[in-house]
Design a protein around this motif. Structure first.
Motif, PDB file in Angstrom:
ATOM      1  N   TYR A 168       0.842  -1.206   0.000  1.00  0.00           N
ATOM      2  CA  TYR A 168       0.000   0.000   0.000  1.00  0.00           C
ATOM      3  C   TYR A 168       0.868   1.242   0.000  1.00  0.00           C
ATOM      4  O   TYR A 168       0.630   2.190  -0.750  1.00  0.00           O
ATOM      5  CB  TYR A 168      -0.884   0.028   1.250  1.00  0.00           C
ATOM      6  N   GLY A 184       1.617   9.707   6.813  1.00  0.00           N
ATOM      7  CA  GLY A 184       2.488   8.986   7.735  1.00  0.00           C
ATOM      8  C   GLY A 184       3.371   7.944   7.080  1.00  0.00           C
ATOM      9  O   GLY A 184       3.981   7.140   7.762  1.00  0.00           O
TER      10      GLY A 184
ATOM     11  N   ASP C  74       4.894  13.126   9.077  1.00  0.00           N
ATOM     12  CA  ASP C  74       4.314  11.957   9.728  1.00  0.00           C
ATOM     13  C   ASP C  74       4.332  12.093  11.251  1.00  0.00           C
ATOM     14  O   ASP C  74       3.458  11.571  11.941  1.00  0.00           O
ATOM     15  CB  ASP C  74       5.011  10.663   9.271  1.00  0.00           C
ATOM     16  N   LEU C  77       1.509  14.388  12.179  1.00  0.00           N
ATOM     17  CA  LEU C  77       0.271  13.623  12.050  1.00  0.00           C
ATOM     18  C   LEU C  77       0.008  12.798  13.303  1.00  0.00           C
ATOM     19  O   LEU C  77      -1.103  12.738  13.824  1.00  0.00           O
ATOM     20  CB  LEU C  77       0.384  12.695  10.837  1.00  0.00           C
ATOM     21  N   ARG C  78       1.052  12.160  13.801  1.00  0.00           N
ATOM     22  CA  ARG C  78       0.899  11.338  14.996  1.00  0.00           C
ATOM     23  C   ARG C  78       0.509  12.150  16.221  1.00  0.00           C
ATOM     24  O   ARG C  78      -0.053  11.622  17.173  1.00  0.00           O
ATOM     25  CB  ARG C  78       2.198  10.562  15.268  1.00  0.00           C
ATOM     26  N   GLU C  98      -9.469   1.613  -0.471  1.00  0.00           N
ATOM     27  CA  GLU C  98      -8.010   1.606  -0.264  1.00  0.00           C
ATOM     28  C   GLU C  98      -7.512   2.979   0.178  1.00  0.00           C
ATOM     29  O   GLU C  98      -6.619   3.091   1.020  1.00  0.00           O
ATOM     30  CB  GLU C  98      -7.290   1.190  -1.548  1.00  0.00           C
ATOM     31  N   ARG C 101      -8.181   3.250   3.724  1.00  0.00           N
ATOM     32  CA  ARG C 101      -7.186   2.467   4.471  1.00  0.00           C
ATOM     33  C   ARG C 101      -5.877   3.221   4.600  1.00  0.00           C
ATOM     34  O   ARG C 101      -5.225   3.183   5.634  1.00  0.00           O
ATOM     35  CB  ARG C 101      -6.931   1.137   3.767  1.00  0.00           C
ATOM     36  N   MET C 102      -5.510   3.926   3.513  1.00  0.00           N
ATOM     37  CA  MET C 102      -4.282   4.723   3.582  1.00  0.00           C
ATOM     38  C   MET C 102      -4.401   5.804   4.649  1.00  0.00           C
ATOM     39  O   MET C 102      -3.416   6.194   5.261  1.00  0.00           O
ATOM     40  CB  MET C 102      -3.989   5.372   2.227  1.00  0.00           C
ATOM     41  N   GLY C 103      -5.624   6.286   4.865  1.00  0.00           N
ATOM     42  CA  GLY C 103      -5.832   7.305   5.896  1.00  0.00           C
ATOM     43  C   GLY C 103      -5.414   6.805   7.265  1.00  0.00           C
ATOM     44  O   GLY C 103      -4.987   7.579   8.115  1.00  0.00           O
ATOM     45  N   PHE C 105      -2.967   4.652   7.730  1.00  0.00           N
ATOM     46  CA  PHE C 105      -1.701   3.949   7.526  1.00  0.00           C
ATOM     47  C   PHE C 105      -0.857   3.905   8.795  1.00  0.00           C
ATOM     48  O   PHE C 105      -0.188   2.928   9.078  1.00  0.00           O
ATOM     49  CB  PHE C 105      -0.896   4.618   6.406  1.00  0.00           C
ATOM     50  N   SER C 106      -0.940   4.992   9.592  1.00  0.00           N
ATOM     51  CA  SER C 106      -0.089   5.034  10.782  1.00  0.00           C
ATOM     52  C   SER C 106      -0.686   4.232  11.943  1.00  0.00           C
ATOM     53  O   SER C 106      -0.091   4.144  13.003  1.00  0.00           O
ATOM     54  CB  SER C 106       0.160   6.482  11.185  1.00  0.00           C
ATOM     55  N   MET C 107      -1.885   3.656  11.748  1.00  0.00           N
ATOM     56  CA  MET C 107      -2.466   2.846  12.823  1.00  0.00           C
ATOM     57  C   MET C 107      -1.931   1.430  12.739  1.00  0.00           C
ATOM     58  O   MET C 107      -1.778   0.870  11.665  1.00  0.00           O
ATOM     59  CB  MET C 107      -3.994   2.806  12.674  1.00  0.00           C
ATOM     60  N   ARG C 150     -11.499  10.929   5.136  1.00  0.00           N
ATOM     61  CA  ARG C 150     -10.327  10.112   5.417  1.00  0.00           C
ATOM     62  C   ARG C 150      -9.572  10.590   6.659  1.00  0.00           C
ATOM     63  O   ARG C 150      -9.027   9.786   7.408  1.00  0.00           O
ATOM     64  CB  ARG C 150      -9.397  10.127   4.195  1.00  0.00           C
TER      65      ARG C 150
END
Lengths: 292, 345, 241
Positions: A168, A184, C74, C77-78, C98, C101-103, C105-107, C150
Motif C-alpha cells: 500500500y 504517515g 508523519d 500527524l501522529r 483503499e 485504508r491509507m488514511g 496507515f499510521s495505525m 479520510r
C-alpha cells in the motif's frame, strides 16, 4: 499458418523475460521518478552471477536466481544510500538522476568488462538448447522456463503491492508522494525498499537472461533502448502496462525478425520507443505525460 | 501593520545587487587568454622543425575537435537545458556526407566541412522538430533511441558501405606535415565553435534559450517562439558535430558505423565535457575537453584497457554530477573563486 | 487556553524568499477557524509550515505546549494534526476503500482501522456506494468528501483544509461546508484556508486575515465579516457564491 503460429509462440516466450527485465525499471520509476538507465547493466550483473555459478560450480541458473536477487538488492541499498538519497533535493531531480544512472551504467559496464572481458557468454544448462514439440510447432524449453519464472515473480510482486501494508505504501507513494508523506508514510524508506526490490528483479531477470540470450558487458546499450521502449509504451511506472507492452513488442519484433531479418527485429523496439515518446509520451496506460 | 516600506527596500537592494553583478562581470571578462591560446596553438606545429611532435599534434587536434563539439553541445545542453546523448548521429552524418564526396569526387573534407555541417544541421533541425516536443528525461531517452536507430541504419545501408563503412584516400604529404591540414581545420573550427557560443550567449536568441532552460512555459508566455528557438539551437549544435565528423573521417582515412555512431566517444564525451567544465559557460566546454582528453590519455597510458576507460568516464561523470553539478567553471564562479583568465562569458 | 499557537513564524520554499514574515495565529479548541487573504498572502504556506512540510526559519509553533518545530509530516500527524492539501491528496488509482485504508496507515491495529472505515462509510453513504471505484474517477465534490472523511479515521484533534471549495460548483461547496460543520460538531478543531472568504467566514467561528505573510487581524468571524475596512479590502470584490 504453422509458421505464423510458430513465430507467435517464440515472441510470447520471450515476452515474459522482457516483462521481468522491464518490471523493476518501471517500479523504480513509479516510486522514485528515476529513469534508471543503469538497470540493464545491473541485469547484466545478475547474468554474470548466474554464469559464474554455473561455470564454476555447475549450479543451475534458476537456482542461482535468488542469489543474484540478493546481491543486486544489496547493490541497490548501497546505491540508494550513497547516491540517490542525497539527490532527492536536487533542483533538476529527474534530469539529474537520468544522467547519474547513465554514468553508473558506464561504471558497471566498465567494471564487468574489466573483470570478465567483453567475451560473449551464455549459460548452458541442458534445457537451454532443448525444446518441446507440439505438432509442427516447437517451444524452446529455456525460453519457456524463463517465461514461467518471470510471470511467477511478476505475479508475486503484483500480489505484494496489492495486499501487503508496505505494498500500500509503495503504491501510495507512486501515485501521490506528498499525500503519502502526509498520511504517515516514510517515503524515503519506501524509496529505499522499492529501489532494492527493483534491482532484485534486475538480478532475477539477469539470471534468466543468462541462458536465453548470449551476453557481454557492452550489450546493455542495446537493452537500454529495448527496456525503455517497454516501459515507455506501457506508461512509465505502470507495471501491468510494462508487461503488456513487453508481450506486444516481443511478438511484433518476432514477426519483423521473421520477415525482414534479425537486425531489423531489434530496430522494432527502438522505433517503437521513438514513436511512442513523440506521439503518446504517457504510453498506453499512463494518464498524463509524466515524463514530458 | 503594512510592510510596503520593507518591500521597497528589498526591491532597491535587489537592483543594487544586480548592478554589482553586472559590473563584476564586465570587469572580469578577458579576451587576451583565448587569443593568446589561439596564437600559441597556431604556431605549435612549427615544433616539427626541431623534433618529432606527431603525437602531441594529434592530441591537440583531438582536443580541438572536442572543443568544437562540446561548444556546440553547450548551446543545446547548456543554454537551452535539453540534454542530448545522441549527437554522435550528427557527427556520423557529417562524416559520411563529406566522406562520400571525397571518395566519389576527391573534394577534401576540409573544404566540404561547412557543407557537411549544414547537412547535419538541417537533419538536426528536422529531428529537433520532432524530438524537442518532449523534454527532460523523455528527451534524453529519445536521443538514445536515435543513436540506436542511426547505428543500425548505417550498418544496413549498402550505398555507404554497410557495416564496413567507407575507406578514404590517404593524403600524400610527408609524414611530419600530414596531420597539419586537419590540425588547422580543427583549430579554426574550435575557435569558430567558441566564438559562436559566445555570440549566441550574448544575443537576444541566447537570452531566449536561457529563459527556456529556466522555465519553458513562462518563456513562451513572455512571447518567445520557444519551438523555433529550441530547434535552431539543436540545428546549430548539430552543425558543429557535422563539421567535426567530416574532417575526422578524412583524418582517420575511414568512416565506419561502429566508430562514428559511437555513443561513448561522440555522444557522451561532449556532454560530459560540458557538464564537467560547466554547462552554459563559454570556457567550460574548453576546459572540460582538455581535462577529459588528458584523463583519457592518462588512463590509456597507465592502464591500457578500454574497459577501464569506460569505468573511469562513468566515475568522473557520476562524481562531477554529485559533487559539482555546476561543473568546474560554474562552481568556481558560484563561490567567486573563478580566475579572471577563465571567465570568458 | 489555545490548542495550537503559531507565533511570529517566518518560512519559505527551499532557498527562496520568505513567504511568511511573522505570521501568528491562535487556534481555539473545538472551533472552526478560517484564514482569508489575497493570493500569495501565505495562507497555504502557513498550513504547510504547521504540518512540517516546510522548514520554519524562525518563530514558534506549539501544540498543547509542545513545539512542532522541526518535526516531519508523519510526526505531526501522529500528534493529531491532519492536513488536506489543495490537490486533495488522493491516490487516483486506488479504490475509495483503499484510500480510506491509507488514511489509517499510521495505525497498527488493523481491526480498529476496518471498524473506523465502516463507521465512516455509514456516515458518508456515497463512499460506501463507490467503495471499489478508483478515486481518480470520482467527481470533484466526491473526492473532496473522501479526503475530508479520510482524516476522520485517525480521530485527529485538528484538521487543516487548504481551499476545500476550489473548483467545485456552488451547490457542492455548500455540502462541503456542511461536512466541515459536522466535523466540528464531533469536537474536531478545524483550520481552513479559503479563497471564497465570505462563504468561509460564514461557516467559521473565528476569522484570521493574512496578508504579505503577516497576520493583519484576528477575531470572531462575525467581527471580521462586519469590519468595514476588511470588507472593503478583502471581501468587497468577492461575490457570495
Amino acid at each position: 499458418m504453422a509458421d505464423i503460429l510458430q513465430i507467435l509462440i517464440l515472441g510470447l516466450a520471450l515476452g515474459g523475460v522482457y516483462a521481468l527485465m522491464g518490471a523493476g525499471l518501471s517500479l523504480v520509476f513509479g516510486v522514485m521518478r528515476i529513469v534508471n538507465l543503469a538497470h540493464p547493466s545491473l541485469i547484466m550483473m545478475g547474468a554474470y552471477v548466474a554464469f559464474w555459478g554455473f561455470r564454476l560450480y555447475g549450479i543451475d541458473p534458476i537456482v542461482m536466481l535468488p542469489v543474484a536477487m540478493v546481491i543486486l538488492a544489496a547493490t541497490g541499498v548501497l546505491l540508494y544510500k550513497l547516491v540517490f538519497e542525497r539527490e532527492a533535493k536536487s533542483a533538476k531531480y529527474s534530469e539529474m538522476t537520468v544522467l547519474l544512472t547513465f554514468a553508473f551504467a558506464m561504471v558497471f559496464e566498465g567494471a564487468l568488462a574489466t573483470a570478465f572481458t567483453n567475451t560473449q557468454r551464455v549459460t548452458t544448462p541442458d534445457y537451454a538448447v532443448d525444446a518441446i514439440f507440439i505438432g509442427n510447432v516447437f517451444i524452446p524449453l529455456g525460453q519457456l522456463y524463463a517465461g514461467i519464472v518471470s510471470l511467477v515473480l511478476i505475479g508475486a510482486l503484483a500480489l505484494y503491492l496489492k495486499y501487503s501494508r508496505f505494498g500500500y505504501a509503495i503504491r501510495a507513494t507512486t501515485q501521490n508522494r506528498e499525500a503519502a508523506e502526509l498520511l504517515g508514510v516514510n517515503v524515503n524508506f519506501v524509496g529505499l525498499v522499492s529501489f532494492a526490490i527493483g534491482l532484485a528483479l534486475a538480478g532475477a531477470a539477469g539470471a534468466l537472461v543468462s541462458f536465453v540470450f548470449s551476453f557481454f558487458p557492452s550489450k546493455h546499450w542495446e537493452w537500454i533502448a529495448i527496456l525503455m521502449s517497454l516501459v515507455v509504451l506501457g506508461g512509465m511506472g505502470s507495471i501491468l502496462g510494462t508487461v503488456v507492452a513487453a508481450y506486444i513488442l516481443s511478438v511484433v519484433a518476432a514477426f519483423v525478425g521473421f520477415f525482414f531479418g534479425a537486425t531489423l527485429s531489434t530496430l522494432t523496439f527502438f522505433v517503437a520507443l521513438f514513436v511512442v515518446l513523440l506521439v503518446r509520451p504517457q504510453g498506453l496506460f499512463g494518464e498524463k505525460p509524466e515524463l514530458a | 501593520m503594512s510592510s510596503y516600506d520593507t518591500v521597497d527596500q528589498i526591491v532597491a537592494a535587489r537592483k543594487a545587487y544586480n548592478e554589482t553583478l553586472a559590473q563584476a562581470a564586465d570587469r572580469t571578462r578577458v579576451t587576451w587568454l583565448p587569443v593568446l591560446l589561439l596564437v600559441i596553438l597556431a604556431l605549435f606545429p612549427l615544433m616539427q622543425f626541431v623534433g618529432n611532435y606527431n603525437y602531441p599534434i594529434h592530441l591537440v587536434l583531438y582536443t580541438l575537435m572536442y572543443v568544437t563539439m562540446a561548444s556546440g553541445w553547450n548551446i543545446l545542453g547548456g543554454f537551452t537545458g535539453y540534454i542530448s546523448l545522441g549527437h554522435s548521429v550528427f557527427f556520423a552524418v557529417g562524416g559520411y556526407f563529406a566522406g562520400m564526396i571525397l571518395a566519389r569526387y576527391g573534394v577534401s573534407t576540409i573544404i566540404m566541412a561547412p557543407v557537411a555541417g549544414l547537412v547535419a544541421g538541417l537533419l538536426g533541425y528536422m529531428i529537433g522538430l520532432i524530438t524537442l516536443r518532449v523534454r527532460g528525461p523523455s528527451f534524453i531517452i529519445s536521443s538514445l533511441a536515435l543513436v540506436m536507430i542511426c547505428r543500425i541504419l548505417f550498418e544496413k545501408w549498402q550505398f555507404v558501405g554497410g557495416a564496413a563503412g567507407l575507406s578514404l584516400p590517404i593524403n600524400d604529404l610527408p609524414v611530419q606535415w600530414a596531420k597539419l591540414p586537419y590540425y588547422y581545420a580543427f583549430l579554426v573550427m574550435a575557435a569558430f565553435g567558441v566564438w559562436v557560443a559566445y555570440r549566441v550567449k550574448h544575443s537576444k536568441f541566447g537570452l531566449g534559450l536561457r529563459a527556456i532552460s529556466k522555465d519553458e512555459i513562462k518563456a513562451e508566455s513572455a512571447g518567445i517562439d520557444t519551438r523555433f528557438y529550441k530547434v535552431l539551437a539543436f540545428a546549430i549544435s548539430a552543425f558543429m558535430f557535422g563539421m567535426a565528423g567530416a574532417v575526422w573521417g578524412e583524418y582517420l582515412t575511414y568512416v565506419r558505423p561502429n566508430i562514428f555512431v559511437h555513443i561513448l566517444y561522440f555522444s557522451v564525451w561532449p556532454a560530459l565535457m560540458c557538464i564537467l567544465g560547466g554547462k552554459g559557460t563559454i570556457a567550460g566546454p574548453v576546459v572540460g575537453a582538455v581535462l577529459i582528453v588528458a584523463f583519457n590519455e592518462f588512463f590509456v597510458a597507465t592502464l591500457g584497457a578500454s574497459a577501464i576507460n569506460i569505468l573511469a568516464t562513468g566515475l568522473i561523470m557520476a562524481l562531477t554530477l554529485m559533487f559539482f553539478p555546476l561543473g568546474l567553471i560554474g562552481t568556481l564562479a558560484r563561490y567567486r573563486k573563478l580566475p579572471r583568465a577563465l571567465n570568458w562569458d | 487556553m489555545s490548542l495550537l499557537t503559531v507565533k511570529n513564524v517566518v518560512a519559505g520554499y527551499g532557498d527562496g524568499p520568505a513567504i511568511l514574515n511573522g505570521a501568528s495565529v491562535d487556534v481555539q479548541p473545538g472551533k472552526v477557524h478560517c484564514i482569508i487573504g489575497p493570493n500569495g498572502a501565505g495562507k497555504s504556506t502557513l498550513l504547510k509550515a504547521i504540518c512540517g512540510m516546510l522548514k520554519i526559519r524562525s518563530g514558534e509553533v506549539t501544540f498543547k505546549g509542545e513545539s512542532l518545530k522541526g518535526l516531519r509530516p508523519d510526526q505531526v500527524l501522529r500528534k493529531g494534526i491532519c492536513f488536506v492539501p489543495q490537490e486533495r491528496a488522493l491516490f487516483p488509482k486506488m479504490t475509495v476503500r483503499e484510500n480510506l485504508r491509507m488514511g489509517g496507515f499510521s495505525m497498527t491495529d488493523k481491526r480498529l482501522l476496518e471498524k473506523r472505515i465502516d463507521e465512516i462509510e455509514e456516515r458518508f453513504p456515497i463512499l460506501k456506494e463507490r467503495r471499489d471505484q478508483h478515486a481518480g474517477t470520482m467527481s470533484g465534490g466526491q473526492q473532496q468528501t473522501l479526503s475530508m472523511a479520510r482524516t476522520m479515521i485517525l480521530r485527529p484533534e485538528i484538521v487543516m483544509l487548504d481551499e476545500p471549495s476550489l473548483g467545485l460548483a456552488p451547490k457542492i461547496v455548500q455540502e462541503i461546508f456542511d461536512i466541515i460543520r459536522v466535523m466540528a460538531a464531533d469536537g474536531i478543531t478545524i483550520l481552513i484556508v479559503e479563497q471564497n472568504a465570505l462563504m468561509g467566514l460564514r461557516c467559521a467561528d473565528w476569522g484570521v486575515v493574512l496578508d504579505l505573510g503577516r497576520t493583519l487581524f484576528e477575531g470572531p468571524a462575525e467581527e471580521v465579516l462586519a469590519d468595514p475596512r476588511i470588507r472593503e479590502a478583502y471581501l468587497g470584490a468577492k461575490k457570495a457564491a
